[in-house]
Design an enzyme around this catalytic site. Structure first.
Site, PDB file in Angstrom:
ATOM      1  N   THR A  83     -11.179   5.330   7.245  1.00 26.60           N
ATOM      2  CA  THR A  83     -11.572   6.418   7.852  1.00 26.60           C
ATOM      3  C   THR A  83     -11.184   7.992   7.823  1.00 26.60           C
ATOM      4  O   THR A  83     -11.803   8.861   8.215  1.00 26.60           O
ATOM      5  CB  THR A  83     -11.124   6.295   9.726  1.00 26.60           C
ATOM      6  OG1 THR A  83      -9.565   5.840   9.160  1.00 26.60           O
ATOM      7  CG2 THR A  83     -11.756   4.169  10.229  1.00 26.60           C
ATOM      8  N   GLU A 129     -10.958  -7.934   3.851  1.00 26.52           N
ATOM      9  CA  GLU A 129     -10.263  -7.502   5.201  1.00 26.52           C
ATOM     10  C   GLU A 129     -11.120  -8.759   6.295  1.00 26.52           C
ATOM     11  O   GLU A 129      -9.758  -9.644   6.828  1.00 26.52           O
ATOM     12  CB  GLU A 129     -10.315  -6.335   5.986  1.00 26.52           C
ATOM     13  CG  GLU A 129      -8.981  -5.971   4.834  1.00 26.52           C
ATOM     14  CD  GLU A 129      -8.470  -4.142   5.326  1.00 26.52           C
ATOM     15  OE1 GLU A 129      -7.690  -3.714   6.054  1.00 26.52           O
ATOM     16  OE2 GLU A 129      -9.983  -3.394   4.566  1.00 26.52           O
ATOM     17  N   GLU A 161       0.560  -1.262  -0.152  1.00 30.99           N
ATOM     18  CA  GLU A 161       0.164   0.138  -0.357  1.00 30.99           C
ATOM     19  C   GLU A 161       0.793   1.209  -0.075  1.00 30.99           C
ATOM     20  O   GLU A 161       0.160   2.483  -0.918  1.00 30.99           O
ATOM     21  CB  GLU A 161      -0.846  -0.142   1.243  1.00 30.99           C
ATOM     22  CG  GLU A 161      -1.860   0.884   1.304  1.00 30.99           C
ATOM     23  CD  GLU A 161      -2.576   1.240   2.538  1.00 30.99           C
ATOM     24  OE1 GLU A 161      -3.398   0.089   2.754  1.00 30.99           O
ATOM     25  OE2 GLU A 161      -3.582   2.664   2.550  1.00 30.99           O
ATOM     26  N   ARG A 180      -8.039   2.514  14.028  1.00 28.85           N
ATOM     27  CA  ARG A 180      -8.615   1.674  12.915  1.00 28.85           C
ATOM     28  C   ARG A 180      -8.908   0.895  14.274  1.00 28.85           C
ATOM     29  O   ARG A 180      -9.727   0.148  14.934  1.00 28.85           O
ATOM     30  CB  ARG A 180      -8.134   0.724  11.788  1.00 28.85           C
ATOM     31  CG  ARG A 180      -9.216  -0.351  11.359  1.00 28.85           C
ATOM     32  CD  ARG A 180      -9.026  -0.478   9.928  1.00 28.85           C
ATOM     33  NE  ARG A 180      -9.896  -0.195   8.666  1.00 28.85           N
ATOM     34  CZ  ARG A 180     -11.228   0.132   8.967  1.00 28.85           C
ATOM     35  NH1 ARG A 180     -11.935  -0.756   9.067  1.00 28.85           N
ATOM     36  NH2 ARG A 180     -11.417   0.935   7.334  1.00 28.85           N
TER      37      ARG A 180
END
Lengths: 480, 772
Positions: free
Chosen positions: B439, B722, B229, B307
């Site tokens: 988020t 996920e 990522e 998270r």
């Protein structure tokens, strides 16, 4: 013709005989791995590097050998084999198995049952499944697990891959490998002479018989001896070492013989662990149990018992059980053959009785006399394709009063070399083989060993493991 | 169509699928090599690269001084160096880059580089990091209710700590980039990245050239799982630097061991907890301190911590709660995204608490879980203020308890354990509630570019990347469904920053949700244009007595286009496309989507950060050999909510794969460092991901049926991605249940994650000693 050295290796790829002359090759060396060779070609990119140490199987290819008028298929890790090891064989890659226009049944099953996600490991799985397809009629679940243990997949969770292997195995049909007339002819035509290859900084000998091998070893006592190369290859793939002189004994048939006499089982040092595993299933169950969790099928096709002993590793999965089996190692050198008991063979960290100029040629295992209970154990982080954290080979005979005689408690992974738990054995001598005594004895293990903490486990846990294995041995040798 | 195979499957199985290392190159290619720090913390006193530079075949050796732009590649916070300057802060930190004619020459050159270091003391553990007091970013807090009051009134209080370990992504294809320089400052970058736009941005900043000079492409990755990522950017930036300097193509592919040593992992967590509950086991209050190990740079740590904090409740309503989050600096590679993104670490703790409550109250943990679920309106507010709507927990729990025969099996296990001293069985059911959206709200946007060609074929471009999850397959399906044509017409090709700009990472399980909607938007535009032309065509030759076709009534079905009011008026899709072309109307359209109604205020720790929640549950039964620490996963039952599934085959694959990856995190995957900061498990020799023999002997995965997503997602589907990873906590707790059986469930076992056989055997040993 037999004694003439040849400087060329030959193998079959894409339906043609390929000759490689290393003296002229720019980028290829004798120790170039088959993985790197294939990846240097424009049309064999399906062979992937995932780890370059034989742990992931993404580079799995199949070698076809022409023996006794039959073609035998073996899946191997291309990252662990040097080019000369292809000599006289057919190299089969995923591209040879099928194409997107014409899928092979194993490929079709993988597509239909979602056996691939990112796809990077997939060609390796296909090759391992292809070997299974060719060698096994309808594979059992255990055979599927065993055939695919050497392949890691991080995406699928394997269930779909197992289903695909089952489906491909269930409705077997002829494939384009069923008709191999041409290939047999090509393989039959490849020379079987001694081979000597030299390149800048490197000489690679590939003797064709034991006598030639022994001569070479005496003439070149510093040369590195390889059979399957599953350990030595890592020096090239991981440490990027140049090994100046190599003697490859991997294709010497005399060293691969396995036989039984009235008193002994005789295993050629060059026999593959996969063949030793098959041989030992009924005859030497303790050895079989260890080999069933030794590496993967891809590795066991290459690795040999002689090689495993020769490396004298402190863990060496097979050493504790071979000591408990009272194996005898036959070593040959200038002055002929000598026999060394396995218990004395390993002399220190990666040191053994086999000296420069000598070769381990055979392992003899006496048939157990009546009543000897021999067991092997291996604790590793992952059950399969992992190196032992603690391994053990135990032997006991129980007399009429349930007192142990002939007790051997041999541990690997507890010290710099495989060792017997001498103090624990002494404690148990003359005592009744019952739980109380075993519990007391297991406290002696701490006096016998002072294990280390490493990547695999902490010292404290190793001690607990060693104690637990003694308890396990007791439960397995005691009638409920 | 919901049963379409992966679009690349036939290429995967034949070796025809092209990964970056398979792209054909010529002899102009240079091999890039990274020279990295062998010290976790040291000053670079001096270095000499002259001898290495003079080695034949070496094209260039670059240090931080050769960076034309900024020496920085931190994705969010700019605190991560491209190449170390005077200090190194972790083992694996890049110091020099070598471009050479071959890998071997590059490695030989590395040996000739001389660097003098002065070793400094490294911070390596979370405990040491806490002592050092160096936070990587300010601490975070989420708070709700009145915790002091709850604790005061509580019948029971438990306290403790939980350690969860790091996890290596272990994508099969290691980090790789291949860069072709073009004319001027142009670069074409093939990068195995989940985030091409950010890779482009980092290269642009590092080289000091504008983004429009750089095209980043990715056809597919050989696995990523979060590991690509942000950290794919590094390899791409290094290769680009070398290509920029040499104006020759450069490839860097990290060797497996280097990849494991140099790149970040799932964050380790140390969580201190204190919980209050009544005599039934209903939790009234929870005080949590989550401490994590960021590594030497921020990377995505704060989003991951966020998270973790927002999943500390998992599926349970906790009226009074305080969660503090601390991210500490350590001298290790910066930890990064990994499937679950903090969620697993947050959930592991609350599941431990529930498990302990059950043991203390001598009740089945399944019951304690059930009474604590979010339920109805009264028990619906999360600690961060979002209301849990369209809650599927009870329905899943009811169905799964029944289909798995949990109660019967629990009885049988009890009997089995009474009869067996050393072999013990255990079972556990655990839920997952996972919030879907980034988020950081603005990231929830996506773009698409759809081309229709004159032969009636369609090229669907979008900003998402394919890493095996089947995103391209789902996009192909969505395009086909929206266009009313067959999937064979549609190709989804490499993701490129030149096709769709300014995209977000394919992450947060949002790939299909975001990009699918953007594709739909583009398709709608094209359909409108086509409809106008088609309606005109239909109206050309009709008698005056008949009603004219209205573009509003034009429908697209089965590769044909009709007037829904008069279905004899029909034209094939292919003919219509050609007609549109002849009418000089564009057959190319962009699409765009942003997730509506989501917001989050970090200061206050309140908001509505998630578009919806994904739910699932798993029951796992294991058998443990308490003498060797080996466990067998006997059976796993999963019931998972994917809304109206877009593709059942792909979804089941994701669930199974996620569970097994989670089982690895919970059991055999262990990262250990020595006291110098060297990673000890840096290859698959010692780092053990699950293999084929570790999976459940009986694996039953079901999708929850009859519950389309209540949120307006693409075709009312829910993501899969996920959440299934966290279902593996059922395996972790089933093992604990078996350990607990050694002490007849009267002694709380010592336990941590991963439950390696080391952890298991020491825990069992301790219980046995207490029993003696």
């Amino acid at each position: 013709m037999k004694n003439k050295n040849s400087h060329i290796i030959s193998f079959v790829l894409d339906g043609e005989v390929v000759d490689i002359d290393f003296s002229g090759a720019q980028s290829l060396r004798p120790t170039t791995t088959v993985l790197n060779y294939l990846r240097s070609l424009p049309n064999h990119k399906g062979c992937k590097e995932g780890c370059a140490e034989g742990d992931c199987g993404a580079c799995t290819v199949v070698l076809a050998k022409y023996e006794q008028k039959k073609i035998r298929y073996q899946a191997v890790d291309a990252c662990l084999i040097f080019l000369p090891m292809l000599h006289g064989k057919q190299l089969i890659t995923v591209e040879n198995v099928g194409s997107s226009h014409k899928l092979h049944p194993v490929q079709e099953a993988m597509v239909d049952l979602d056996g691939s996600q990112c796809g990077f490991c997939t060609p390796g799985f296909i090759m391992a499944m292809f070997e299974l397809y060719k060698n096994t009629s309808i594979p059992t679940n255990d055979q599927i697990d065993d055939a695919l243990t050497g392949n890691l997949c991080r995406c699928t969770g394997y269930r779909s891959i197992i289903d695909a292997a089952q489906r491909a195995g269930a409705k077997k049909a002829r494939d384009h490998f069923s008709q191999q007339k041409e290939i047999k002819k090509m393989l039959g035509g490849i020379h079987t002479n001694n081979i000597q290859l030299s390149n800048k900084n490197q000489v690679y000998h590939k003797p064709c018989d034991k006598q030639s091998a022994l001569k070479l070893i005496q003439r070149h006592p510093k040369a590195t001896i390889v059979a399957g190369a599953t350990d030595i290859a890592l020096r090239v793939t991981k440490n990027h070492e140049n090994i100046p002189e190599i003697i490859d004994i991997g294709d010497i048939e005399e060293l691969k013989k396995i036989s039984s006499s009235k008193s002994h089982y005789k295993i050629g040092a060059g026999a593959s662990l996969e063949s030793v595993k098959a041989f030992s299933k009924v005859r030497l169950p303790a050895l079989h149990k260890m080999l069933a969790v030794f590496g993967s099928k891809q590795i066991r096709h290459l690795a040999t018992l002689g090689g495993n002993l020769g490396s004298a590793s402190p863990i060496g999965d097979t050493t504790p059980v071979l000591i408990a089996l009272k194996a005898i190692i036959v070593i040959e050198g200038k002055n002929g053959a000598r026999k060394v008991p396995m218990s004395k063979f390993i002399t220190g960290y990666r040191k053994s009785q086999c000296k420069a100029g000598e070769l381990i040629t055979e392992i003899q295992i006496p048939r157990a006399r009546n009543g000897a209970l021999i067991r092997s154990y291996k604790i590793s982080k992952r059950k399969d394709l992992d190196i032992a954290t603690v391994s053990a080979g135990f032997r006991v005979c129980l007399d009429k009063s349930n007192i142990p005689t002939d007790l051997m408690l041999v541990y690997g992974g507890m010290a710099e070399m495989t060792k017997r738990a001498v103090k624990t054995e002494e404690f148990l001598s003359g005592k009744v083989w019952n739980r109380k005594m075993i519990e007391q004895a297991s406290n002696m293990i701490s006096a016998d060993f002072n294990p280390i903490s490493d990547a695999r486990s902490g010292a404290r846990a190793r001690e607990v493991m060693a104690k637990n294995l003694l308890m396990k041995f007791w439960t397995e040798t005691t009638k409920a | 169509m919901s049963k379409l195979a992966h679009e690349s499957a036939k290429f995967h199985v034949t070796g025809e699928a092209v990964y970056i290392d398979d792209i054909l190159v010529n002899e102009q290619l240079l091999h890039g090599h990274v020279v990295y720090s062998p010290y976790a913390h040291a000053k670079i006193i001096s270095y000499n690269i002259e001898e290495a530079e003079n080695l034949e075949g070496v094209q260039c050796i670059l240090s931080y001084k050769d960076i034309p732009g900024e020496n920085q590649m931190g994705p969010v916070i700019h605190d991560e160096l491209v190449l170390a300057s005077d200090t190194v802060t972790f083992i694996g930190q890049a110091i020099f880059l070598i471009a050479a004619e071959s890998e071997e020459i590059a490695r030989n050159a590395e040996k000739l580089i001389k660097i003098k270091y002065k070793e400094l003391k490294p911070i390596l553990s979370i405990v040491d990091a806490i002592k050092s007091g160096v936070l990587i970013q300010p601490k975070r807090k989420i708070e709700n209710g009145n915790l002091r009051k709850a604790f005061k009134k509580a019948a029971n209080i438990i306290e403790g700590e939980l350690k969860t370990g790091a996890q290596e992504q272990w994508y099969l294809e290691t980090q790789i980039a291949l860069v072709y320089p073009g004319e001027g400052k142009d670069l074409l970058v093939h990068s195995s990245t989940q985030h091409p736009s950010e890779t482009q941005a980092i290269i642009s900043e590092v080289l000091g050239i504008p983004k429009n000079e750089i095209e980043v492409q990715v056809r597919r990755m050989g696995g990523a799982f979060g590991g690509k990522e942000t950290q794919a950017n590094h390899t791409a930036a290094w290769a680009s630097l070398l290509a920029h300097h040499t104006r020759r193509p450069v490839k860097i592919r990290l060797f497996r061991d280097d990849d494991q040593k140099m790149t970040g992992k799932r964050h380790r967590f140390l969580t201190y907890y204190k919980a209050s509950f009544d005599k039934k086991g209903v939790i009234s209050g929870l005080d949590l301190e989550q401490h994590t190990d960021a590594g030497a740079a921020t990377d995505l740590t704060m989003a991951i911590l966020e998270r973790a904090m927002m999943h500390a409740d998992n599926a349970y309503y906790i009226p009074n709660i305080r969660i503090l989050g601390f991210a500490w600096f350590t001298n290790l590679p910066s930890n990064t995204a990994f499937r679950g993104f903090g969620g697993p670490q947050g959930m592991a703790c609350i599941e431990t608490i529930i498990d302990k409550i059950a043991r203390q109250l001598k009740k089945d943990p399944a019951e304690i879980r059930r009474i604590n679920f979010y339920r109805g309106e009264e028990r619906s507010e999360t600690p961060y203020g979002q209301i849990v709507e369209h809650n599927r927990l009870d329905i899943i729990d009811e169905q799964l308890m029944q289909s798995s025969k949990y109660i019967d099996r629990r009885d049988k296990i009890k009997q089995f354990n009474e009869k067996n001293e050393f072999i013990k069985r255990g079972i556990a059911i655990t839920p997952v509630k996972f919030g879907i959206s980034f988020t950081t709200s603005f990231l929830n946007q996506a773009g698409a570019l759809v081309h229709v060609y004159k032969d009636g074929t369609i090229l669907a471009n979008h900003g998402g990347t394919e890493m095996g999850q089947g995103l391209h397959t789902k996009i192909q399906q969505i395009t086909a469904l929206e266009f009313g044509v067959s999937t064979e017409r549609i190709k989804v090709n490499a993701t490129s920053t030149a096709k769709v700009p300014n995209t977000s990472a394919t992450a947060a399980s949002a790939g299909t949700d975001l990009n699918g909607m953007a594709i739909k938007d583009a398709v709608l535009k094209l359909k409108n244009r086509i409809a106008i032309v088609v309606a005109e065509e239909f109206n050309k030759n009709i008698p005056k007595s008949k009603l004219e076709s209205d573009e509003e009534d034009i429908i697209f079905v089965n590769d044909n286009i009709y007037d829904s009011e008069n279905t004899t008026r029909k034209i094939s899709f292919k003919d219509a496309v050609n007609l549109v072309y002849l009418n000089q109307v564009s057959l190319s359209a962009t699409g765009f989507y942003k997730t509506p109604d989501i917001h989050f205020d970090r200061e206050k720790g309140k908001g509505h950060p998630y578009f919806y929640y994904s739910f699932g549950m798993a029951v796992t039964e294991i058998e443990l050999d308490t003498l060797t620490g080996f466990f067998k996963n006997l059976r796993t039952d999963i019931l998972h909510d994917v809304g109206e599934p877009l593709n059942k085959r792909l979804d089941i694959g994701q669930i199974e794969g996620g569970y097994i990856q989670g089982q690895g995190w919970c059991t055999t995957e262990e990262c250990k460092w020595d006291d110098k900061g060297n990673l000890l498990n840096h290859s698959p020799d010692t780092y053990k991901i699950p293999n084929i023999q570790d999976i459940p002997k009986d694996f039953r995965v079901q999708l929850l049926e009859g519950f389309p997503n209540s949120a307006n997602t693409i075709r009312r589907s829910k993501t899969v991605a996920e959440p299934p990873l966290m279902l593996a906590l059922s395996c972790w707790l089933a093992i604990k249940d078996a350990i607990s059986a050694v002490g007849n469930h009267e002694i709380e076992p010592e336990y941590s994650l991963p439950a390696t056989n080391e952890v298991i055997l020491l825990s069992v040993d301790k219980i046995r000693k207490q029993l003696d």
